[in-house]
Design an enzyme around this catalytic site. Structure first.
Site, PDB file in Angstrom:
ATOM      1  N   CYS A  80       0.723  -1.321  -0.044  1.00 43.73           N
ATOM      2  CA  CYS A  80      -0.009  -0.074  -0.077  1.00 43.73           C
ATOM      3  C   CYS A  80       1.005   1.266  -0.148  1.00 43.73           C
ATOM      4  O   CYS A  80       1.993   1.022   0.252  1.00 43.73           O
ATOM      5  CB  CYS A  80      -1.116   0.144   1.169  1.00 43.73           C
ATOM      6  SG  CYS A  80      -0.123   0.224   2.687  1.00 43.73           S
ATOM      7  N   PRO A  81       0.267   2.243  -0.197  1.00 48.16           N
ATOM      8  CA  PRO A  81       1.116   3.584  -0.336  1.00 48.16           C
ATOM      9  C   PRO A  81       2.076   3.971   0.744  1.00 48.16           C
ATOM     10  O   PRO A  81       3.129   4.253   0.564  1.00 48.16           O
ATOM     11  CB  PRO A  81       0.156   4.596  -0.486  1.00 48.16           C
ATOM     12  CG  PRO A  81      -1.038   4.148  -1.371  1.00 48.16           C
ATOM     13  CD  PRO A  81      -1.164   2.591  -0.650  1.00 48.16           C
TER      14      PRO A  81
END
Length: 102
Positions: A10-11
């Site tokens: 995920c970011p």
């Protein structure tokens, strides 16, 4: 038994990466799927998939909202993609969609 290798990322690479990996493992167990999950998070690559893991896979599942590292190693193996959100809200459905592909 189907054999899936997965990568979650995920970011921010903190909670959602690991939550998605855990949900995929639990969902795979319920569905009778063998799964190995690599996480690409803030701590770097953890539980890195071995060449043997990849060679034995029926499918690669990439659960990510960002570009993952080292995608070339999956050449020649069917790849399915899903968002982190979809794995967090319904990992079982993400895995069932994979079964349709392998």
């Amino acid at each position: 038994m189907k054999n899936i290798v997965a990568v979650t990322a995920c970011p921010t690479g903190i909670a959602h990466t690991y939550m998605a990996a855990d949900l995929l493992r639990k969902g795979a167990q319920k569905l009778g799927i063998h799964i190995r999950v690599e996480t690409q998070g803030a701590m770097g690559i953890e539980n890195q998939l071995s060449p043997q893991d990849i060679a034995q896979a029926d499918l690669v599942l990439i659960v990510s909202d960002i570009e993952i590292e080292h995608t070339a190693r999956f050449h020649g193996i069917p790849i399915s993609t899903a968002s982190i959100e979809s794995a967090l809200t319904d990992a079982d459905q993400v895995l069932q969609d994979c079964l349709q592909l392998c």
